[in-house]
Design a protein around this motif. Structure first.
Motif, short mmCIF file in Angstrom:
data_model
loop_
_atom_site.label_atom_id
_atom_site.label_comp_id
_atom_site.label_asym_id
_atom_site.label_seq_id
_atom_site.Cartn_x
_atom_site.Cartn_y
_atom_site.Cartn_z
N GLN A 18 72.83 74.10 47.34
CA GLN A 18 73.88 73.69 47.54
C GLN A 18 73.86 71.92 47.49
O GLN A 18 72.58 71.39 47.69
CB GLN A 18 74.55 73.84 48.79
N TYR A 20 75.30 68.63 49.21
CA TYR A 20 76.13 67.90 50.37
C TYR A 20 76.38 66.56 50.20
O TYR A 20 75.46 65.87 50.13
CB TYR A 20 75.32 68.19 51.55
N CYS A 22 76.86 62.90 51.18
CA CYS A 22 76.01 62.15 52.32
C CYS A 22 76.24 60.62 52.14
O CYS A 22 76.59 60.31 51.16
CB CYS A 22 74.72 62.46 52.47
N PHE A 143 75.57 62.77 57.23
CA PHE A 143 76.30 64.01 56.71
C PHE A 143 77.47 63.97 57.68
O PHE A 143 77.52 63.74 58.86
CB PHE A 143 75.45 65.17 56.63
N HIS A 147 78.52 69.68 57.85
CA HIS A 147 77.39 69.87 56.74
C HIS A 147 76.02 69.65 57.63
O HIS A 147 75.02 70.42 57.36
CB HIS A 147 77.35 68.93 55.92
#
Length: 163
Positions: A18, A20, A22, A143, A147
């Motif tokens: 995945q 994410y 940030c 994050f 997350h």
């Protein structure tokens, strides 16, 4: 690289298939990290621990350690405990780990300049919650709360942050 590595890309951190979003340090990524430069250090950083606020969240993994009321992180390069967990009262420069805001409710520790810290090379390079989307850090990787908690629950002792 392994599937358990967090890999920083231009679009976010890739972890276990995945991506994410940030935020990183205000001045970007550096190969010459210095204390206070507001940059995220390039390199391969092992995950060496996890801290959490037990009054706010449950332990995300069995090996996470609670943040106590007196827990601080030394960022004073003139001290022998530079870039490590210390306890209040601590008269030297430090970061408070038990903050009023939620940024450090969950902190993932990296091995940047640790355990044998070199003065001035940078301290407290953590993975933590971001203030808001797109708001840069002082050098950490941050994050969204959701997350961060998803990632923390799936980290292993062999995970690394690759910047």
């Amino acid at each position: 690289m392994t599937p358990d590595d967090l890999v920083l890309t231009p679009r976010g951190v890739r972890f276990q298939g995945q991506l994410y979003p940030c935020t990183i340090g205000k001045t970007g990524i550096t190969r010459n990290k210095r204390e206070g430069d507001k940059a995220t250090p390039a390199g391969i950083h092992r995950i060496v621990g996890m801290l959490y606020r037990p009054d706010r969240i449950p332990a995300p993994v069995p090996w996470a350690m609670p943040i106590g009321t007196r827990d601080l992180w030394s960022d004073d390069g003139t001290q022998g405990d530079y870039n490590s967990l210390v306890q209040a009262p601590y008269p030297h420069s430090h970061e408070v780990l038990r903050r009023a805001d939620p940024l450090y409710d969950l902190v993932i520790l990296t091995d940047w300049n640790w355990p044998d810290a070199v003065a001035g090379r940078g301290s407290a390079i953590f993975i933590h919650q971001q203030r808001r989307p797109g708001y840069p850090t002082e050098g950490c990787v941050a994050f969204s709360r959701a997350h961060l908690h998803q990632i923390a629950a799936r980290l292993t002792r062999h995970s690394r942050l690759i910047v």
